[in-house]
Design a protein around this motif. Sequence first.
Motif, mmCIF file in Angstrom:
data_model
loop_
_atom_site.group_PDB
_atom_site.id
_atom_site.type_symbol
_atom_site.label_atom_id
_atom_site.label_comp_id
_atom_site.label_asym_id
_atom_site.label_seq_id
_atom_site.Cartn_x
_atom_site.Cartn_y
_atom_site.Cartn_z
ATOM 1 N N PRO A 154 3.956 14.919 13.841
ATOM 2 C CA PRO A 154 4.699 13.860 13.151
ATOM 3 C C PRO A 154 4.185 12.461 13.506
ATOM 4 N N PHE A 155 4.118 11.615 12.499
ATOM 5 C CA PHE A 155 3.710 10.228 12.723
ATOM 6 C C PHE A 155 4.910 9.413 13.198
ATOM 7 N N LYS A 156 4.629 8.423 14.038
ATOM 8 C CA LYS A 156 5.709 7.569 14.554
ATOM 9 C C LYS A 156 5.733 6.210 13.863
ATOM 10 N N THR A 157 4.554 5.651 13.617
ATOM 11 C CA THR A 157 4.482 4.346 12.961
ATOM 12 C C THR A 157 3.341 4.334 11.952
ATOM 13 N N ILE A 158 3.342 3.301 11.100
ATOM 14 C CA ILE A 158 2.262 3.133 10.123
ATOM 15 C C ILE A 158 0.915 3.002 10.830
ATOM 16 N N ASN A 159 0.922 2.454 12.049
ATOM 17 C CA ASN A 159 -0.342 2.295 12.789
ATOM 18 C C ASN A 159 -1.032 3.629 13.029
ATOM 19 N N ASP A 160 -0.273 4.721 13.036
ATOM 20 C CA ASP A 160 -0.864 6.051 13.245
ATOM 21 C C ASP A 160 -1.711 6.497 12.056
ATOM 22 N N VAL A 161 -1.441 5.931 10.866
ATOM 23 C CA VAL A 161 -2.083 6.469 9.658
ATOM 24 C C VAL A 161 -2.804 5.436 8.799
ATOM 25 N N LYS A 162 -2.607 4.147 9.068
ATOM 26 C CA LYS A 162 -3.137 3.170 8.110
ATOM 27 C C LYS A 162 -4.661 3.188 8.007
ATOM 28 N N LYS A 163 -5.342 3.729 9.030
ATOM 29 C CA LYS A 163 -6.818 3.801 8.974
ATOM 30 C C LYS A 163 -7.295 4.760 7.879
ATOM 31 N N TYR A 164 -6.419 5.658 7.428
ATOM 32 C CA TYR A 164 -6.814 6.618 6.394
ATOM 33 C C TYR A 164 -6.655 6.055 4.974
ATOM 34 N N PHE A 165 -5.979 4.934 4.841
ATOM 35 C CA PHE A 165 -5.656 4.389 3.521
ATOM 36 C C PHE A 165 -6.322 3.033 3.314
ATOM 37 N N LYS A 166 -6.730 2.775 2.079
ATOM 38 C CA LYS A 166 -7.367 1.503 1.758
ATOM 39 C C LYS A 166 -6.356 0.477 1.251
ATOM 40 N N HIS A 167 -6.718 -0.788 1.396
ATOM 41 C CA HIS A 167 -5.946 -1.861 0.772
ATOM 42 C C HIS A 167 -6.078 -1.737 -0.741
ATOM 43 N N PHE A 168 -5.057 -2.171 -1.459
ATOM 44 C CA PHE A 168 -5.256 -2.421 -2.884
ATOM 45 C C PHE A 168 -4.695 -3.788 -3.209
ATOM 46 N N ALA A 169 -4.934 -4.260 -4.399
ATOM 47 C CA ALA A 169 -4.526 -5.619 -4.756
ATOM 48 C C ALA A 169 -4.282 -5.697 -6.253
ATOM 49 N N LEU A 170 -3.548 -6.724 -6.652
ATOM 50 C CA LEU A 170 -3.407 -7.080 -8.063
ATOM 51 C C LEU A 170 -4.052 -8.449 -8.231
ATOM 52 N N SER A 171 -4.960 -8.531 -9.174
ATOM 53 C CA SER A 171 -5.728 -9.758 -9.394
ATOM 54 C C SER A 171 -5.286 -10.413 -10.696
ATOM 55 N N PHE A 172 -5.045 -11.723 -10.649
ATOM 56 C CA PHE A 172 -4.551 -12.462 -11.819
ATOM 57 C C PHE A 172 -5.499 -13.608 -12.157
ATOM 58 N N THR A 173 -5.668 -13.846 -13.454
ATOM 59 C CA THR A 173 -6.463 -15.005 -13.878
ATOM 60 C C THR A 173 -5.573 -16.023 -14.578
ATOM 61 N N ASN A 174 -4.889 -15.605 -15.624
ATOM 62 C CA ASN A 174 -3.921 -16.475 -16.311
ATOM 63 C C ASN A 174 -4.452 -17.845 -16.694
ATOM 64 N N GLY A 175 -5.721 -17.903 -17.107
ATOM 65 C CA GLY A 175 -6.238 -19.157 -17.636
ATOM 66 C C GLY A 175 -6.807 -20.094 -16.597
ATOM 67 N N TRP A 176 -6.577 -19.833 -15.305
ATOM 68 C CA TRP A 176 -7.187 -20.679 -14.287
ATOM 69 C C TRP A 176 -8.575 -20.140 -13.973
ATOM 70 N N LYS A 177 -9.440 -21.013 -13.509
ATOM 71 C CA LYS A 177 -10.841 -20.613 -13.294
ATOM 72 C C LYS A 177 -10.966 -19.561 -12.194
ATOM 73 N N SER A 178 -10.256 -19.768 -11.094
ATOM 74 C CA SER A 178 -10.373 -18.819 -9.994
ATOM 75 C C SER A 178 -9.300 -17.733 -10.127
ATOM 76 N N LYS A 179 -9.610 -16.568 -9.586
ATOM 77 C CA LYS A 179 -8.648 -15.473 -9.622
ATOM 78 C C LYS A 179 -7.776 -15.513 -8.378
ATOM 79 N N ALA A 180 -6.496 -15.201 -8.561
ATOM 80 C CA ALA A 180 -5.567 -15.106 -7.438
ATOM 81 C C ALA A 180 -5.309 -13.636 -7.160
ATOM 82 N N GLN A 181 -5.513 -13.207 -5.925
ATOM 83 C CA GLN A 181 -5.302 -11.803 -5.581
ATOM 84 C C GLN A 181 -4.071 -11.645 -4.695
ATOM 85 N N PHE A 182 -3.198 -10.729 -5.104
ATOM 86 C CA PHE A 182 -2.053 -10.364 -4.294
ATOM 87 C C PHE A 182 -2.429 -9.100 -3.523
ATOM 88 N N GLU A 183 -2.748 -9.279 -2.240
ATOM 89 C CA GLU A 183 -3.243 -8.173 -1.410
ATOM 90 C C GLU A 183 -2.091 -7.292 -0.929
#
Length: 433
Positions: free
Chosen positions: A334-363
């Motif tokens: 059994p896992f006790k905390t997220i620290n036990d398993v987070k190395k197995y999972f990747k980050h994901f993000a939502l990326s927004f443009t909405n007319g601005w030149k640079s993209k804003a990423q919600f990590e």
Amino acid sequence: MGGGKILGMLIFVVVIVSAAGGGGGEGGYGDNQQKKWWKWMSSSSVASSSVVNPVVSSSIVLPLYGNVYPVGYYYVQLNIGQPSRPYFLDPDTGSDLTWLQCDAPCVRCTRAPHPFYKPNNDLVPCKDPLCAALHHADYKCESPEQCDYQVDYADGGSSLGVLLNDLFTFNMTSGARIKPHLALGCGYDQLPGQSYHPLDGVLGLGKGKASIVSQLHNKGLVRNVVGHCLSGKGGGFLFFGDEVYDSSRIVWTPMAHDHMKHYSTGSGELIFGGKGTGLKNLFVVFDSGSSFSYLNAHTYQGFISLLKKELNGKPLRETKDDYTLPLCWKGRRPFKTINDVKKYFKHFALSFTNGWKSKAQFEIPPESYLIISSKGSVCLGVLNGTEAGLQNVNLIGDISMQDKMVIYDNERQTIGWSPANCDRPPKSSNMIM
């Protein structure tokens, strides 16, 4: 929560407020049967005489309690009434109306942590702009002296009642204590939804005129800005006004103008492990009334496929005997905390443009989309929104907003976020907490 199964924890988003004679709703969120409207018997109105000096350079900061799991929701304490009494409310950026379960008397009320709110006679009349803001344009005033409301939530819950004014007590960051008269719903008929929370009511933080932050702004008390900082350890803080953050350190993106009812960044793209997924044009809504995050069916299936591919060869296997959430994995022990398993999972993000030149990423790192269940499994806190009745909406819920300051600036029409330590409210030498 029967059987240990968490059902989405969803207060959400599209709020439908029906006319007094109407049932039904819009947007495919179901028809309510026509209900008998209780008529408020009142004589005179209580005078609304709480004079305060405008202090728009000040803000209001309120501690938050609770967590995503195992409590299943965050809540805030507000002091309301004359004399002032405490109430626990669900802070919901997905709806406008603030309401309390109300002894009017109560036709149907659910279990609550405090005695039901005792209403006064300071009714909001039907012609008041705040009443109009809660109804469709063709709403007919059946009782001119009062504003009836019905609010329906996407999880099947609802509140029916009448709008009135009462004193709210707030401490400002300037050190001042204010007691403005604000409109709230006296809910005398509640139906719990799938994500029922045993609270006194809902704190509406949406964009409409009836929301608490809009009312405070219209009285010249704070800027029309609301934000929250949810701690992954539980708790956090909620704030009204713009004095508690450095704007230059925040990632900003415009609010979508074609979705005026919701705090939406418009069209987003799913990024997984730093790479584009081809899953684009996602209608994304930020909703603090939902404990978990949701992707529409097509995007959800794509996300699950990427996740399972990434877990190939890792010491995790799907488990069918943990019903905490739809998808859980077991390890060798059994896992006790997220620290036990987070190395197995990747980050994901939502990326927004909405007319601005640079993209804003919600990590969204693993600790912002996974929980460790009471059985020691790791479970996915991103759910199939189409199955939950959200149609094509992709929803960023509390789990994915943990350890970030998230700001909804209604004056600049922008949404911002930044990593933050949410464990304690911001300090101010003059603050009364």
